[in-house]
Design a protein around this motif. Structure first.
Motif, PDB file in Angstrom:
ATOM      1  N   GLY A 144       0.830  -1.200   0.000  1.00 12.45           N
ATOM      2  CA  GLY A 144       0.000   0.000   0.000  1.00 12.45           C
ATOM      3  C   GLY A 144       0.864   1.248   0.000  1.00 12.45           C
ATOM      4  O   GLY A 144       1.816   1.363  -0.780  1.00 12.45           O
ATOM      5  N   ASP A 145       0.546   2.177   0.899  1.00 14.70           N
ATOM      6  CA  ASP A 145       1.339   3.400   1.040  1.00 14.70           C
ATOM      7  C   ASP A 145       2.384   3.269   2.138  1.00 14.70           C
ATOM      8  O   ASP A 145       2.908   4.278   2.625  1.00 14.70           O
ATOM      9  N   ASN A 146       2.689   2.037   2.519  1.00 16.74           N
ATOM     10  CA  ASN A 146       3.582   1.798   3.642  1.00 16.74           C
ATOM     11  C   ASN A 146       4.921   1.214   3.187  1.00 16.74           C
ATOM     12  O   ASN A 146       4.975   0.419   2.249  1.00 16.74           O
ATOM     13  N   GLU A 147       5.974   1.606   3.882  1.00 17.28           N
ATOM     14  CA  GLU A 147       7.302   1.025   3.675  1.00 17.28           C
ATOM     15  C   GLU A 147       7.919   0.762   5.037  1.00 17.28           C
ATOM     16  O   GLU A 147       7.974   1.643   5.889  1.00 17.28           O
ATOM     17  N   ILE A 148       8.370  -0.480   5.247  1.00 16.55           N
ATOM     18  CA  ILE A 148       8.989  -0.863   6.512  1.00 16.55           C
ATOM     19  C   ILE A 148      10.449  -1.212   6.266  1.00 16.55           C
ATOM     20  O   ILE A 148      10.755  -2.055   5.433  1.00 16.55           O
ATOM     21  N   ASN A 149      11.337  -0.555   6.992  1.00 21.92           N
ATOM     22  CA  ASN A 149      12.752  -0.911   6.966  1.00 21.92           C
ATOM     23  C   ASN A 149      13.028  -1.734   8.223  1.00 21.92           C
ATOM     24  O   ASN A 149      13.039  -1.210   9.336  1.00 21.92           O
ATOM     25  N   PHE A 150      13.231  -3.029   8.043  1.00 17.69           N
ATOM     26  CA  PHE A 150      13.392  -3.914   9.190  1.00 17.69           C
ATOM     27  C   PHE A 150      14.769  -3.819   9.832  1.00 17.69           C
ATOM     28  O   PHE A 150      14.988  -4.353  10.919  1.00 17.69           O
ATOM     29  N   GLU A 151      15.697  -3.127   9.186  1.00 18.42           N
ATOM     30  CA  GLU A 151      17.030  -2.976   9.770  1.00 18.42           C
ATOM     31  C   GLU A 151      17.078  -1.847  10.788  1.00 18.42           C
ATOM     32  O   GLU A 151      17.636  -2.000  11.866  1.00 18.42           O
ATOM     33  N   ASN A 152      16.477  -0.702  10.444  1.00 22.77           N
ATOM     34  CA  ASN A 152      16.495   0.417  11.393  1.00 22.77           C
ATOM     35  C   ASN A 152      15.138   0.675  12.041  1.00 22.77           C
ATOM     36  O   ASN A 152      14.989   1.588  12.845  1.00 22.77           O
ATOM     37  N   LYS A 154      12.498   1.934  10.899  1.00 23.18           N
ATOM     38  CA  LYS A 154      11.794   3.139  10.467  1.00 23.18           C
ATOM     39  C   LYS A 154      10.757   2.790   9.400  1.00 23.18           C
ATOM     40  O   LYS A 154      11.007   1.935   8.548  1.00 23.18           O
ATOM     41  N   CYS A 155       9.615   3.440   9.485  1.00 22.61           N
ATOM     42  CA  CYS A 155       8.512   3.163   8.556  1.00 22.61           C
ATOM     43  C   CYS A 155       7.965   4.457   7.976  1.00 22.61           C
ATOM     44  O   CYS A 155       7.907   5.484   8.653  1.00 22.61           O
ATOM     45  N   GLU A 161       5.940   9.327   9.278  1.00 21.47           N
ATOM     46  CA  GLU A 161       7.086   8.468   9.539  1.00 21.47           C
ATOM     47  C   GLU A 161       7.076   8.074  11.003  1.00 21.47           C
ATOM     48  O   GLU A 161       6.869   8.913  11.881  1.00 21.47           O
ATOM     49  N   ILE A 162       7.291   6.782  11.268  1.00 19.57           N
ATOM     50  CA  ILE A 162       7.301   6.286  12.634  1.00 19.57           C
ATOM     51  C   ILE A 162       8.488   5.343  12.799  1.00 19.57           C
ATOM     52  O   ILE A 162       9.150   4.997  11.825  1.00 19.57           O
ATOM     53  N   ARG A 163       8.705   4.925  14.018  1.00 22.16           N
ATOM     54  CA  ARG A 163       9.723   3.915  14.292  1.00 22.16           C
ATOM     55  C   ARG A 163       9.085   2.840  15.150  1.00 22.16           C
ATOM     56  O   ARG A 163       8.538   3.117  16.216  1.00 22.16           O
ATOM     57  N   LEU A 164       9.150   1.595  14.680  1.00 20.08           N
ATOM     58  CA  LEU A 164       8.584   0.472  15.409  1.00 20.08           C
ATOM     59  C   LEU A 164       9.509   0.039  16.537  1.00 20.08           C
ATOM     60  O   LEU A 164      10.714   0.295  16.503  1.00 20.08           O
ATOM     61  N   PHE A 215      -0.547   1.294  10.069  1.00 19.78           N
ATOM     62  CA  PHE A 215      -0.509   0.929   8.649  1.00 19.78           C
ATOM     63  C   PHE A 215      -1.854   0.952   7.913  1.00 19.78           C
ATOM     64  O   PHE A 215      -1.852   0.946   6.683  1.00 19.78           O
ATOM     65  N   GLU A 216      -2.952   0.969   8.631  1.00 24.47           N
ATOM     66  CA  GLU A 216      -4.258   0.950   7.973  1.00 24.47           C
ATOM     67  C   GLU A 216      -4.762   2.370   7.715  1.00 24.47           C
ATOM     68  O   GLU A 216      -4.670   3.222   8.598  1.00 24.47           O
TER      69      GLU A 216
END
Length: 240
Positions: A144-152, A154-155, A161-164, A215-216
């Motif tokens: 969708g309009d989401n991008e997750i960087n599993f290394e840092n 950051k989304c 922009e958020i950080r999980l 994300f929704e």
């Protein structure tokens, strides 16, 4: 396969102002092979965290000088991957949710069984090791309009922009890897939290609600992370 020796000499920051409880926990954690640093109040906790490296934090909420919520928030601002286990007498749902919002990965409510706490500590360290390996295989994921960087962690969620936390990232990654399948709460408790699935807990539901909020487009009407009544959850990267 994760070798058992990942637990040897792991360093734990224990933040607890009840001396009798803390001494007992420190002794039993050391018996399990962990290195333990005991902070008796919030100020000491921050000092120890800023001067040493830890593999996990066990954190009480009601502390002198600086409370556990604020400590968790400070830790998360600099280290999103450090596992935090809240140890508290607070039983209200609002307090548990606040703890998760500040960055806690799990909680144990006083009074608790020692075996349960030790299992949760072991599970959190196991998750940390698993995530390190899993994130290398697929460092970035888009849907969708989401991008997750599993290394840092950051989304990008639309324009936000958020950080999980690491546990939030593990949960969404597990659902992604099981795309199209129904994943039960039992499976998530066993594979993400490494808990006995018979334990009565709303932790899974709270974390699913948090992922939907991120994300929704409309968390009350999810299109990616759907509930299957009586069965669990299913993830789809395509709007449905």
């Amino acid at each position: 396969m994760i070798p058992e020796n990942i637990y040897d000499n792991c360093k734990i920051l224990l933040v607890e102002d009840e001396e009798t409880l803390a001494i007992g926990l420190e002794y039993n954690l050391k018996e399990e092979g962990y290195v333990v640093k005991w902070a008796k109040n919030g100020k000491e906790a921050i000092e120890f965290y800023e001067s040493e490296k830890f593999d996990l934090v066990i954190l009480d909420i009601m502390l002198p000088y600086i409370n556990g919520f604020e400590i968790a928030e400070r830790i998360r601002s600099s280290d999103p991957k450090l596992p935090i286990l809240m140890l508290t007498a607070k039983t209200e749902k609002a307090d548990r949710i606040k703890g998760f919002e500040k960055g806690a990965d799990d909680y144990v409510t006083k009074p608790f069984h020692l075996d349960e706490l030790l299992l949760r500590v072991k599970g959190m360290l196991k998750r940390k090791s698993w995530y390190t390996n899993a994130s290398e295989k697929q460092p970035v994921y888009n849907f969708g309009d989401n991008e997750i960087n599993f290394e840092n962690l950051k989304c990008k969620c639309g324009v936000n922009e958020i950080r999980l936390t690491q546990l939030e990232a593990m949960l969404i990654k597990y659902l992604i890897e099981k795309e199209g399948e129904i994943v039960s709460r039992k499976e998530l408790l066993e594979n993400i939290w490494h808990l006995n699935p018979d334990i009565e807990t709303r932790t899974v539901d709270i974390f699913i609600a948090r992922l939907r909020k991120y994300f929704e487009p409309d968390p009350s009407n999810p299109i990616y992370i759907k509930s299957i009544r009586g069965a669990g959850y299913t993830f789809s990267s395509v709007k449905s």
